[in-house]
Structures are given as C-alpha cells and as structure tokens.
Write an enzyme that holds these catalytic residues in place. Structure first.
Site, mmCIF file in Angstrom:
data_model
loop_
_atom_site.group_PDB
_atom_site.id
_atom_site.type_symbol
_atom_site.label_atom_id
_atom_site.label_comp_id
_atom_site.label_asym_id
_atom_site.label_seq_id
_atom_site.Cartn_x
_atom_site.Cartn_y
_atom_site.Cartn_z
ATOM 1 C CG ASN A 8 -17.450 3.040 -6.734
ATOM 2 O OD1 ASN A 8 -17.187 2.849 -8.096
ATOM 3 N ND2 ASN A 8 -17.345 4.269 -6.447
ATOM 4 C CD GLU A 35 -17.264 6.697 -9.337
ATOM 5 O OE1 GLU A 35 -16.331 6.369 -8.577
ATOM 6 O OE2 GLU A 35 -17.009 7.652 -10.219
ATOM 7 C CG ASP A 149 -17.863 5.465 -2.779
ATOM 8 O OD1 ASP A 149 -17.214 5.843 -1.694
ATOM 9 O OD2 ASP A 149 -17.166 5.530 -3.830
ATOM 10 C CG ASN A 151 -16.236 9.154 -1.842
ATOM 11 O OD1 ASN A 151 -15.030 8.593 -2.198
ATOM 12 N ND2 ASN A 151 -17.108 9.462 -2.744
ATOM 13 C CG ASP A 221 -16.469 1.366 -1.051
ATOM 14 O OD1 ASP A 221 -17.312 1.921 -1.867
ATOM 15 O OD2 ASP A 221 -15.256 1.308 -1.183
ATOM 16 C CG ASP A 250 -10.896 3.189 -8.121
ATOM 17 O OD1 ASP A 250 -12.025 2.901 -8.471
ATOM 18 O OD2 ASP A 250 -10.709 4.504 -8.112
ATOM 19 C CG HIS A 251 -14.359 1.610 -4.846
ATOM 20 N ND1 HIS A 251 -14.625 2.310 -3.669
ATOM 21 C CD2 HIS A 251 -13.922 2.632 -5.747
ATOM 22 C CE1 HIS A 251 -14.676 3.723 -3.935
ATOM 23 N NE2 HIS A 251 -14.068 4.014 -5.232
#
Length: 260
Positions: A8, A35, A149, A151, A221, A250-251
């Site tokens: 991501n 994303e 991802d 989530n 992920d 941030d991933h």
DNA sequence: ATGACTGGAGTTTCCAGA
C-alpha cells in the site's frame, strides 16, 4: 525464484521515487499496489514500463486505486467483482493471471468507525470476496494469490496491544470473524506460514505518535495463497526498509518467494 | 486530558486513513 509482493503506497504519485527505488532494490516479479490515489490517466505507466513492468491499474479520483505490475504480460485482467456493479469495488479489486497464478490486488475498505454503514460495507466486502473465490476457483487445484491491504489484523500476535485494540477498527471481532471465514475457503497466510510464532511483525504503523520507531503497528497487509500453491512457497518477509525512508508510505511491503 | 501525521480536493479547511 518467483517473487510476489504487495504494498500500500499511499499515493503512487507522492511515492513514485520510493516505488522506483524499491523495484530496483527487490526486483519482484509481481507487485500488487493499493491506495494509488490516482485515476488511470494519472497512473505513471511509462515509469513502470521503463523499469520492465507490464501494468494493470484500476483507480479513481483522489482515493482508493489498485494496480498489478508484472515482468511478464498480464492475462485476463478483471476489474471489480464480476457479478456485481459496485463502482467502489472497481477501485479496490483487480485480478490478472501471471505465470499461471491468478493474482488479486485488493484494498479492503477501512471501515471508518465500528458499527457505521461503512463498517458494514467492509464486512460485506469481505463476505463477497469469499463468495467470489467459492464461485471461481478450487483451492486444492488452482494457483490463487490474494494480495493487498486487508485492513484486518487476523490474530492477537498481529497487533502491538491486543487488549487496547480489541473492538477497534481493523481488529474488531466481527472483522476477524469475516476474515477468518475468507481464509477458511482454502487460503494459507504466506507470512505466517513461514514465521508461525513471530511477534512484532507489522506492516502498518501510524504516522503519528512515533509509532514506527516504537514498533507499535499492525499486520494488516497480506499475501494469502491457495492450498494448491502453498507447497511452492519458499520464503516470506516484511520489508521494513522503505517505511524508514523520508516521507514514506505508512505501510511496508510484504514479499513471498516461490519455486514454481 | 488532548493532540499529535499525511494525501487529496479544492479552497485556506475538511475528510479519510487505520
């Protein structure tokens, strides 16, 4: 070795230099991106092609967006769930066949706040994924990879503080139940198969609170593979390196290594 | 006790992310 990765990137345009640097560094055969936050027109096709990748992208304006990059041509590209015309799923679900493996790049909705309509949509999205795999594949015959991802952190060892996070988004019992049902279709979690007991292995850390430095994160992920593909899996890792670069996603990327 | 970061849209502030 056949290397499959998922990442991501939190905006492919903001992360373009990171992505190029990382592709050169790891040279994966297949990369699922989430994303991208780009329309198809905005996606940097030529930059990826210059690095030797074929590209499939399905995105929209400003949010969501998934892609598959591969060193070989992508066959039978599918955008969105085939049996529904959910426009949001067309920015969150992308499939293509590479080297005989049906690869899926999926961005499961975040879900907002627990109990909201969007949270229910997240659960529905996960149940629809289960139905899709049921309807199209046999886990003991077909080579299927579900990457992205999710989530959702599946287990207690996948979050930094299970007591604190219990009932919160990405670790709520209803999400974990849904994701477990999806896995029970016939998926093996590639990372967990290689590292069954490892704690502190996360793929996402909040930008705030110095979370990465303190390793307060979640493993949300994943690369899940069908039982048929699992015997070909040789290794898996989470690549924390680009999370430490300047202005990172941030991933962190997840990689799985196969001998096909 | 609270906020704390980032990207995008589109306007100078809000929403979404997880």
């Amino acid at each position: 070795m056949f290397v499959v990765a998922t990442w991501n990137v939190n905006s492919v345009r903001m992360r373009l230099e990171h992505l190029k640097r990382w592709l050169k560094l790891r040279a994966p055969d297949v990369v699922c991106l989430q994303e991208t936050k780009a329309t198809d027109k905005e996606f940097p096709y030529s930059e990826m092609e210059a690095l030797g990748y074929y590209v499939a992208h399905a995105g929209g304006k400003g949010r969501n967006g998934v892609a598959i990059l591969a060193r070989e041509p992508l066959e039978d590209v599918l955008v969105g769930f085939p049996e529904t015309d959910d426009p949001e799923a067309r920015e969150r679900f992308l499939a293509a066949t590479v080297r005989g493996v049906r690869v899926h790049s999926v961005y499961i909705p975040n879900g907002g706040s627990v109990g909201s309509d969007y949270f229910l949509y997240k659960l529905e999205f996960i149940y629809r994924l289960r139905e899709y795999f049921e309807n199209h594949f046999d886990p003991d015959r077909d080579y299927v990879a579900l990457c992205g991802d999710f989530n959702v952190a599946p287990e207690e060892i996948d979050v930094y503080d299970p007591e604190l996070l219990a009932g919160q988004i990405c670790f709520h019992e209803r999400e974990r139940t849904a994701i477990k049902l999806l896995q029970e279709w016939g998926f093996v979690d590639a990372y967990r198969a290689v590292h069954p007991e490892e704690r502190g292995a996360y793929t996402w850390w909040d930008y705030q609170f110095g979370a990465f430095k303190a390793n307060r994160g979640m493993r949300i992920d994943h690369i899940w593979i069908s039982r048929a593909l699992a015997p070909k899996l040789k290794d898996a890792l989470i690549d924390r390196e680009p999370r430490g670069w300047e202005r990172p996603s941030d991933h962190a990327p997840v990689l799985a290594f196969f001998e096909l």
